[in-house]
Design an enzyme around this catalytic site. Structure first.
Site, PDB file in Angstrom:
ATOM      1  N   GLU A   1      -5.480   2.974   6.644  1.00  0.00           N
ATOM      2  CA  GLU A   1      -5.222   2.866   5.204  1.00  0.00           C
ATOM      3  C   GLU A   1      -6.013   3.951   4.467  1.00  0.00           C
ATOM      4  O   GLU A   1      -5.538   4.546   3.513  1.00  0.00           O
ATOM      5  CB  GLU A   1      -5.636   1.471   4.702  1.00  0.00           C
ATOM      6  CG  GLU A   1      -5.371   1.295   3.219  1.00  0.00           C
ATOM      7  CD  GLU A   1      -5.521  -0.152   2.755  1.00  0.00           C
ATOM      8  OE1 GLU A   1      -5.156  -1.081   3.513  1.00  0.00           O
ATOM      9  OE2 GLU A   1      -5.998  -0.349   1.628  1.00  0.00           O
TER      10      GLU A   1
ATOM     11  N   CYS B   1     -10.629  -1.423   2.919  1.00  0.00           N
ATOM     12  CA  CYS B   1     -10.061  -1.688   4.248  1.00  0.00           C
ATOM     13  C   CYS B   1      -9.712  -0.369   4.928  1.00  0.00           C
ATOM     14  O   CYS B   1      -9.029   0.480   4.345  1.00  0.00           O
ATOM     15  CB  CYS B   1      -8.816  -2.565   4.127  1.00  0.00           C
ATOM     16  SG  CYS B   1      -9.243  -4.261   3.746  1.00  0.00           S
TER      17      CYS B   1
ATOM     18  N   ARG C   1       0.807  -1.230   0.000  1.00  0.00           N
ATOM     19  CA  ARG C   1       0.000   0.000   0.000  1.00  0.00           C
ATOM     20  C   ARG C   1       0.835   1.274   0.000  1.00  0.00           C
ATOM     21  O   ARG C   1       0.404   2.303   0.549  1.00  0.00           O
ATOM     22  CB  ARG C   1      -0.973   0.036   1.195  1.00  0.00           C
ATOM     23  CG  ARG C   1      -1.902  -1.115   1.298  1.00  0.00           C
ATOM     24  CD  ARG C   1      -2.886  -1.214   0.116  1.00  0.00           C
ATOM     25  NE  ARG C   1      -3.430  -2.543   0.092  1.00  0.00           N
ATOM     26  CZ  ARG C   1      -2.914  -3.533  -0.652  1.00  0.00           C
ATOM     27  NH1 ARG C   1      -1.902  -3.332  -1.468  1.00  0.00           N
ATOM     28  NH2 ARG C   1      -3.433  -4.722  -0.612  1.00  0.00           N
TER      29      ARG C   1
HETATM   30  C1  LIG Z   1     -15.598  -1.561  -2.012  1.00  0.00           C
HETATM   31  C2  LIG Z   1     -14.122  -1.261  -1.994  1.00  0.00           C
HETATM   32  C3  LIG Z   1     -13.207  -2.287  -2.101  1.00  0.00           C
HETATM   33  C4  LIG Z   1     -11.831  -2.012  -2.069  1.00  0.00           C
HETATM   34  N1  LIG Z   1     -10.954  -3.052  -2.164  1.00  0.00           N
HETATM   35  C5  LIG Z   1      -9.623  -2.775  -2.181  1.00  0.00           C
HETATM   36  C6  LIG Z   1      -8.661  -3.845  -2.292  1.00  0.00           C
HETATM   37  O1  LIG Z   1      -8.999  -5.007  -2.395  1.00  0.00           O
HETATM   38  N2  LIG Z   1      -7.346  -3.506  -2.308  1.00  0.00           N
HETATM   39  C7  LIG Z   1      -6.915  -2.210  -2.221  1.00  0.00           C
HETATM   40  O2  LIG Z   1      -5.699  -1.965  -2.242  1.00  0.00           O
HETATM   41  N3  LIG Z   1      -7.801  -1.194  -2.100  1.00  0.00           N
HETATM   42  C8  LIG Z   1      -9.133  -1.440  -2.078  1.00  0.00           C
HETATM   43  N4  LIG Z   1     -10.022  -0.416  -1.941  1.00  0.00           N
HETATM   44  C9  LIG Z   1      -9.523   0.967  -1.810  1.00  0.00           C
HETATM   45  C10 LIG Z   1      -9.408   1.714  -3.154  1.00  0.00           C
HETATM   46  O3  LIG Z   1     -10.137   1.045  -4.152  1.00  0.00           O
HETATM   47  C11 LIG Z   1      -7.956   1.842  -3.602  1.00  0.00           C
HETATM   48  O4  LIG Z   1      -7.116   2.412  -2.618  1.00  0.00           O
HETATM   49  C12 LIG Z   1      -7.866   2.703  -4.885  1.00  0.00           C
HETATM   50  O5  LIG Z   1      -6.608   2.525  -5.447  1.00  0.00           O
HETATM   51  C13 LIG Z   1      -8.115   4.188  -4.627  1.00  0.00           C
HETATM   52  O6  LIG Z   1      -8.076   4.841  -5.880  1.00  0.00           O
HETATM   53  P1  LIG Z   1      -8.840   6.215  -6.089  1.00  0.00           P
HETATM   54  O7  LIG Z   1      -8.586   6.680  -7.473  1.00  0.00           O
HETATM   55  O8  LIG Z   1     -10.263   6.083  -5.716  1.00  0.00           O
HETATM   56  O9  LIG Z   1      -8.065   7.171  -5.074  1.00  0.00           O
HETATM   57  P2  LIG Z   1      -8.698   8.227  -4.073  1.00  0.00           P
HETATM   58  O10 LIG Z   1      -9.471   7.529  -3.031  1.00  0.00           O
HETATM   59  O11 LIG Z   1      -9.394   9.304  -4.824  1.00  0.00           O
HETATM   60  O12 LIG Z   1      -7.357   8.821  -3.422  1.00  0.00           O
HETATM   61  C14 LIG Z   1      -6.551   8.040  -2.579  1.00  0.00           C
HETATM   62  C15 LIG Z   1      -5.198   8.759  -2.392  1.00  0.00           C
HETATM   63  O13 LIG Z   1      -4.507   8.755  -3.648  1.00  0.00           O
HETATM   64  C16 LIG Z   1      -4.213  10.094  -4.043  1.00  0.00           C
HETATM   65  N5  LIG Z   1      -4.338  10.172  -5.504  1.00  0.00           N
HETATM   66  C17 LIG Z   1      -5.388   9.838  -6.284  1.00  0.00           C
HETATM   67  N6  LIG Z   1      -5.091  10.049  -7.574  1.00  0.00           N
HETATM   68  C18 LIG Z   1      -3.828  10.544  -7.610  1.00  0.00           C
HETATM   69  C19 LIG Z   1      -2.968  10.983  -8.651  1.00  0.00           C
HETATM   70  N7  LIG Z   1      -3.324  10.965  -9.935  1.00  0.00           N
HETATM   71  N8  LIG Z   1      -1.741  11.434  -8.304  1.00  0.00           N
HETATM   72  C20 LIG Z   1      -1.339  11.487  -7.002  1.00  0.00           C
HETATM   73  N9  LIG Z   1      -2.109  11.088  -5.979  1.00  0.00           N
HETATM   74  C21 LIG Z   1      -3.353  10.628  -6.287  1.00  0.00           C
HETATM   75  C22 LIG Z   1      -5.278  10.958  -3.362  1.00  0.00           C
HETATM   76  O14 LIG Z   1      -4.859  12.305  -3.257  1.00  0.00           O
HETATM   77  C23 LIG Z   1      -5.372  10.252  -2.020  1.00  0.00           C
HETATM   78  O15 LIG Z   1      -4.293  10.610  -1.200  1.00  0.00           O
HETATM   79  C24 LIG Z   1     -11.396  -0.669  -1.963  1.00  0.00           C
HETATM   80  C25 LIG Z   1     -12.329   0.369  -1.881  1.00  0.00           C
HETATM   81  C26 LIG Z   1     -13.682   0.087  -1.894  1.00  0.00           C
HETATM   82  C27 LIG Z   1     -14.656   1.234  -1.814  1.00  0.00           C
END
Ligand SMILES: Cc1cc2nc3c(=O)[nH]c(=O)nc-3n(C[C@H](O)[C@H](O)[C@H](O)COP(=O)(O)OP(=O)(O)OC[C@H]3O[C@@H](n4cnc5c(N)ncnc54)[C@H](O)[C@@H]3O)c2cc1C
Length: 320
Positions: free
Chosen positions: A303, A227, A179
């Site tokens: 996380e 998580c 992560r």
């Molecule tokens: C139902 C569900 C299931 C999930 N299962 C998993 C799993 O199995 N494994 C797992 O690892 N995660 C899981 N997650 C968490 C999530 O899907 C991941 O962490 C995902 O990668 C977040 O991506 P996002 O674009 O939504 O980021 P965001 O939530 O929008 O942002 C997260 C962080 O990343 C930063 N960020 C986003 N885009 C950029 C960019 N372009 N440049 C720099 N920083 C950036 C943001 O500023 C923030 O700090 C789950 C979430 C949900 C809701």
């Protein structure tokens, strides 16, 4: 619109929404507003914006798919950028004529990208089945699970530095850990991935299997950020242990504050009802952290990323 910020973007090709409701752009669907939400049309405008924000010490936050994010109930200061305009969410196969390579802009939707590669019989992203969000967010978090993480198939990542320059890191310079990554820059703009031609039927079956596994172990239909806590390292075995198991063993399954509660399906998921407040989720997070520590002496690390007014998003350095 805060006058002092306007000069940072008034001449740039960006969509501007003052006082934007961003809480409902997250998977939690709770939380407040951003003083300014900017949606740049292209990388050029984004580079200039990043440079000006850092030069003027204006807080800059990047909103990906909002799948790992909790926005506090009060409004968020500075500038929030969203990479949802066509250039910043495009995907290109075989860029510069290189076969079996995909270039995805950071704002590209991860699930759609996976679906598209699967349909074309190109393997490499199957481990990401059932993980919501964008390519940029997944790289920042090195999202993944038991089947692997996004870092496994990354060939290179292109970022914008604080000075507004573009920098591309080949995979050999990147460390993808549990992560987190060693990417030092504030903004990821795109990544390339190595893909492997695979029988489309077998590939689709595999992706479906991984998705079915996730669906059976996680409450995918509820509002959450996945998580809530990272799996901590056991000091004796030096292996990661399940945070969900520790939460369950502390007897916390089902614990609720207002509209937020610990999922009965998976104890490391804090889920929110439609009328919940971000504060409810924050209180559950704090209760879990404290009670698990009291129960077994383990300090859980969040996380889910939390945005609060006056507090910067955890900087890339803090993630190292
Ligand atoms: C139902 C569900 C299931 C999930 N299962 C998993 C799993 O199995 N494994 C797992 O690892 N995660 C899981 N997650 C968490 C999530 O899907 C991941 O962490 C995902 O990668 C977040 O991506 P996002 O674009 O939504 O980021 P965001 O939530 O929008 O942002 C997260 C962080 O990343 C930063 N960020 C986003 N885009 C950029 C960019 N372009 N440049 C720099 N920083 C950036 C943001 O500023 C923030 O700090 C789950 C979430 C949900 C809701």
């Amino acid at each position: 619109m805060p006058g002092s910020s306007t000069s940072l973007f008034s001449d740039l090709d960006v969509e501007v929404t003052p006082d934007a409701q961003i809480g409902n752009m997250t998977w939690y669907g709770v939380g407040g507003r951003a003083d300014l939400l900017l949606r740049p049309h292209h990388t050029r405008a984004l580079r200039e914006l990043v440079k000006r924000c850092y030069r003027s010490s204006t807080p800059l936050r990047v909103l990906g798919g909002g799948a790992n994010l909790l926005v506090a109930d009060e409004s968020i200061d500075g500038i929030v950028v969203r990479l949802d305009q066509p250039e910043l969410r495009s995907i290109t196969y075989n860029p510069s004529g290189e076969a079996r390579i995909l270039r995805a802009a950071a704002g590209a939707d991860l699930a759609r990208t996976l679906m598209d590669t699967t349909r074309r019989g190109l393997g490499g992203l199957g481990q990401m089945a059932g993980i919501p969000g964008t390519i940029g967010g997944a790289i920042r978090m090195n999202a993944g699970g038991v089947y692997g993480s996004i870092g496994d198939s990354v060939r290179s990542v292109t970022c914008i530095t604080r000075r507004g320059d573009l920098v591309t890191y080949p995979a050999s310079e990147l460390h993808f850990e549990y992560r987190r990554t060693n990417i030092p820059d504030p903004l990821i703009v795109s990544a390339t991935f190595d893909l492997l031609p695979t029988d489309p039927i077998a590939l689709r079956r595999r992706v479906k299997e991984i998705f079915a596994f996730k669906k059976s172990t996680q409450p995918l239909a509820d509002s959450s950020a996945g998580c809530a806590f990272k799996n901590p390292i056991d000091p004796i075995t030096e292996e990661r242990v399940s945070a969900g198991r520790l939460i369950e063993e502390a007897g916390l399954k089902g614990l609720a504050v207002g509209g937020a509660s610990i999922s009965h399906h998976h104890a490391n998921f804090i889920v929110a009802k439609p009328l919940a407040r971000a504060e409810d989720v924050l209180q559950v997070l704090e209760l879990v952290r404290r009670r698990v520590y009291e129960h077994c002496g383990v300090e859980l690390e969040r996380e889910v990323v939390v945005w609060r007014r006056g507090e910067e998003d955890e900087s890339p350095e803090e993630r190292l």
